[in-house]
Structure formats: C-alpha cells, structure tokens
Motif scaffolding. Structure first.
Motif, PDB file in Angstrom:
ATOM      1  N   UNK A   1       0.848  -1.178   0.000  1.00 45.22           N
ATOM      2  CA  UNK A   1       0.000   0.000   0.000  1.00 45.22           C
ATOM      3  C   UNK A   1       0.890   1.236   0.000  1.00 45.22           C
ATOM      4  N   UNK A   2       0.609   2.120  -0.913  1.00 45.80           N
ATOM      5  CA  UNK A   2       1.358   3.362  -0.998  1.00 45.80           C
ATOM      6  C   UNK A   2       0.765   4.381  -0.041  1.00 45.80           C
ATOM      7  N   UNK A   3       1.630   5.013   0.717  1.00 43.14           N
ATOM      8  CA  UNK A   3       1.184   6.054   1.642  1.00 43.14           C
ATOM      9  C   UNK A   3       1.220   7.383   0.897  1.00 43.14           C
ATOM     10  N   UNK A   4       0.103   8.055   0.863  1.00 43.62           N
ATOM     11  CA  UNK A   4       0.014   9.329   0.164  1.00 43.62           C
ATOM     12  C   UNK A   4      -0.514  10.399   1.103  1.00 43.62           C
ATOM     13  N   UNK A  32      12.028  22.461  -3.276  1.00 44.18           N
ATOM     14  CA  UNK A  32      12.179  21.218  -4.039  1.00 44.18           C
ATOM     15  C   UNK A  32      12.947  20.183  -3.217  1.00 44.18           C
ATOM     16  N   UNK A  33      14.028  20.609  -2.570  1.00 46.98           N
ATOM     17  CA  UNK A  33      14.810  19.687  -1.742  1.00 46.98           C
ATOM     18  C   UNK A  33      13.988  19.201  -0.542  1.00 46.98           C
ATOM     19  N   UNK A  34      13.201  20.106   0.049  1.00 48.57           N
ATOM     20  CA  UNK A  34      12.344  19.717   1.179  1.00 48.57           C
ATOM     21  C   UNK A  34      11.303  18.704   0.722  1.00 48.57           C
ATOM     22  N   UNK A  35      10.756  18.893  -0.458  1.00 46.87           N
ATOM     23  CA  UNK A  35       9.795  17.946  -1.013  1.00 46.87           C
ATOM     24  C   UNK A  35      10.429  16.584  -1.270  1.00 46.87           C
ATOM     25  N   UNK A  36      11.662  16.588  -1.777  1.00 47.80           N
ATOM     26  CA  UNK A  36      12.376  15.326  -2.019  1.00 47.80           C
ATOM     27  C   UNK A  36      12.671  14.614  -0.708  1.00 47.80           C
ATOM     28  N   UNK A  37      13.070  15.381   0.300  1.00 41.41           N
ATOM     29  CA  UNK A  37      13.338  14.793   1.616  1.00 41.41           C
ATOM     30  C   UNK A  37      12.053  14.217   2.207  1.00 41.41           C
ATOM     31  N   UNK A  38      10.950  14.924   2.060  1.00 35.21           N
ATOM     32  CA  UNK A  38       9.655  14.430   2.523  1.00 35.21           C
ATOM     33  C   UNK A  38       9.298  13.127   1.807  1.00 35.21           C
ATOM     34  N   UNK A  39       9.482  13.089   0.483  1.00 37.61           N
ATOM     35  CA  UNK A  39       9.206  11.861  -0.272  1.00 37.61           C
ATOM     36  C   UNK A  39      10.016  10.693   0.272  1.00 37.61           C
ATOM     37  N   UNK A  40      11.297  10.943   0.549  1.00 38.31           N
ATOM     38  CA  UNK A  40      12.158   9.892   1.084  1.00 38.31           C
ATOM     39  C   UNK A  40      11.615   9.371   2.412  1.00 38.31           C
ATOM     40  N   UNK A  41      11.287  10.271   3.333  1.00 35.26           N
ATOM     41  CA  UNK A  41      10.790   9.844   4.642  1.00 35.26           C
ATOM     42  C   UNK A  41       9.459   9.107   4.541  1.00 35.26           C
ATOM     43  N   UNK A  42       8.559   9.606   3.703  1.00 37.80           N
ATOM     44  CA  UNK A  42       7.267   8.944   3.552  1.00 37.80           C
ATOM     45  C   UNK A  42       7.454   7.539   2.994  1.00 37.80           C
ATOM     46  N   UNK A  43       8.310   7.399   1.998  1.00 41.05           N
ATOM     47  CA  UNK A  43       8.520   6.090   1.373  1.00 41.05           C
ATOM     48  C   UNK A  43       9.340   5.151   2.256  1.00 41.05           C
ATOM     49  N   UNK A  44      10.342   5.688   2.944  1.00 40.70           N
ATOM     50  CA  UNK A  44      11.257   4.844   3.713  1.00 40.70           C
ATOM     51  C   UNK A  44      10.765   4.568   5.132  1.00 40.70           C
ATOM     52  N   UNK A  45      10.249   5.571   5.804  1.00 39.68           N
ATOM     53  CA  UNK A  45       9.879   5.442   7.215  1.00 39.68           C
ATOM     54  C   UNK A  45       8.365   5.378   7.405  1.00 39.68           C
ATOM     55  N   UNK A  49       5.749   3.483  10.535  1.00 35.20           N
ATOM     56  CA  UNK A  49       4.771   4.186  11.365  1.00 35.20           C
ATOM     57  C   UNK A  49       3.366   3.668  11.076  1.00 35.20           C
ATOM     58  N   UNK A  50       3.059   3.476   9.800  1.00 35.65           N
ATOM     59  CA  UNK A  50       1.746   2.971   9.397  1.00 35.65           C
ATOM     60  C   UNK A  50       1.496   1.594   9.999  1.00 35.65           C
ATOM     61  N   UNK A  51       2.465   0.693   9.861  1.00 30.50           N
ATOM     62  CA  UNK A  51       2.298  -0.667  10.386  1.00 30.50           C
ATOM     63  C   UNK A  51       2.143  -0.674  11.898  1.00 30.50           C
ATOM     64  N   UNK A  52       2.873   0.190  12.583  1.00 32.25           N
ATOM     65  CA  UNK A  52       2.741   0.286  14.031  1.00 32.25           C
ATOM     66  C   UNK A  52       1.344   0.779  14.408  1.00 32.25           C
ATOM     67  N   UNK A  53       0.831   1.747  13.682  1.00 31.04           N
ATOM     68  CA  UNK A  53      -0.514   2.261  13.955  1.00 31.04           C
ATOM     69  C   UNK A  53      -1.569   1.180  13.721  1.00 31.04           C
ATOM     70  N   UNK A  54      -1.404   0.399  12.663  1.00 33.75           N
ATOM     71  CA  UNK A  54      -2.342  -0.696  12.396  1.00 33.75           C
ATOM     72  C   UNK A  54      -2.293  -1.721  13.520  1.00 33.75           C
ATOM     73  N   UNK A  55      -1.074  -2.088  13.965  1.00 32.50           N
ATOM     74  CA  UNK A  55      -0.929  -3.066  15.052  1.00 32.50           C
ATOM     75  C   UNK A  55      -1.573  -2.553  16.339  1.00 32.50           C
ATOM     76  N   UNK A  56      -1.374  -1.279  16.651  1.00 34.93           N
ATOM     77  CA  UNK A  56      -1.979  -0.703  17.849  1.00 34.93           C
ATOM     78  C   UNK A  56      -3.503  -0.676  17.732  1.00 34.93           C
TER      79      UNK A  56
END
Length: 91
Positions: A1-4, A32-45, A49-56
């Motif tokens: 599942x893609x997080x958007x 632009x760099x802030x957006x790229x950094x945000x993309x990295x965190x959303x995709x990588x981390x 966070x999503x899986x932990x929230x689902x488990x909780x």
C-alpha cells in the motif's frame, strides 16, 4: 500500500521541513529539496509508522472484542424468575 499525503498536508510538511532547517541547521533547504526529503521519509519510514498504527489499532479492537460479552451480556431464562419473584411478594 502506498502512503500518500493530501495536497494540503504535503504543503504543510514541506513548510515544516523548511522551517526546521532554517532554525536548526546551518544551511537552508529549498522547497524542491524539502519535497524530495519528505518523499524519502514517507517512502522509507512511513510504512514503519503505518504498520505500528495498524498493530496498535488491532490491539485496541481485540481488547474491545474481549470486553464485548461483558457489555452486551444478557442473563438467560429470566421470564420465570421475574414471575416467581413477583408471586412471592403476593403470599
């Protein structure tokens, strides 16, 4: 599942990253760099966070399900008990 993120949430997150760099780092970061950094965190981390929230959420739902029988329990075969209790008062 893609997080958007919504368009509004993404814009706020980018502003927040820019402000963080401005206040805590020695150099500024552009939009632009802030957006790229945000993309990295959303995709990588984000998935962590999503899986932990689902488990909780699952844990909370399991706890509620375990309590369900207590909340909605009805004593069985109550008709004659009510009748017999009312009758005892008549004697």
């Amino acid at each position: 599942m893609t997080i958007e993120l919504t368009k509004e949430a993404r814009a706020e997150a980018i502003k927040s990253i820019e402000r963080y760099f401005e206040e805590n780092m020695e150099e500024r970061i552009g939009n632009i760099a802030a957006g790229a950094l945000l993309n990295f965190f959303v995709e990588e981390i984000g998935p962590v966070i999503y899986n932990q929230a689902v488990a909780e959420s699952q844990d909370r739902l399991r706890a509620r399900i375990d309590e369900l029988d207590i909340e909605v329990h009805e004593d069985e075969f109550q008709f004659w008990r009510k009748y017999d209790n009312g009758r005892k008062g008549r004697k």
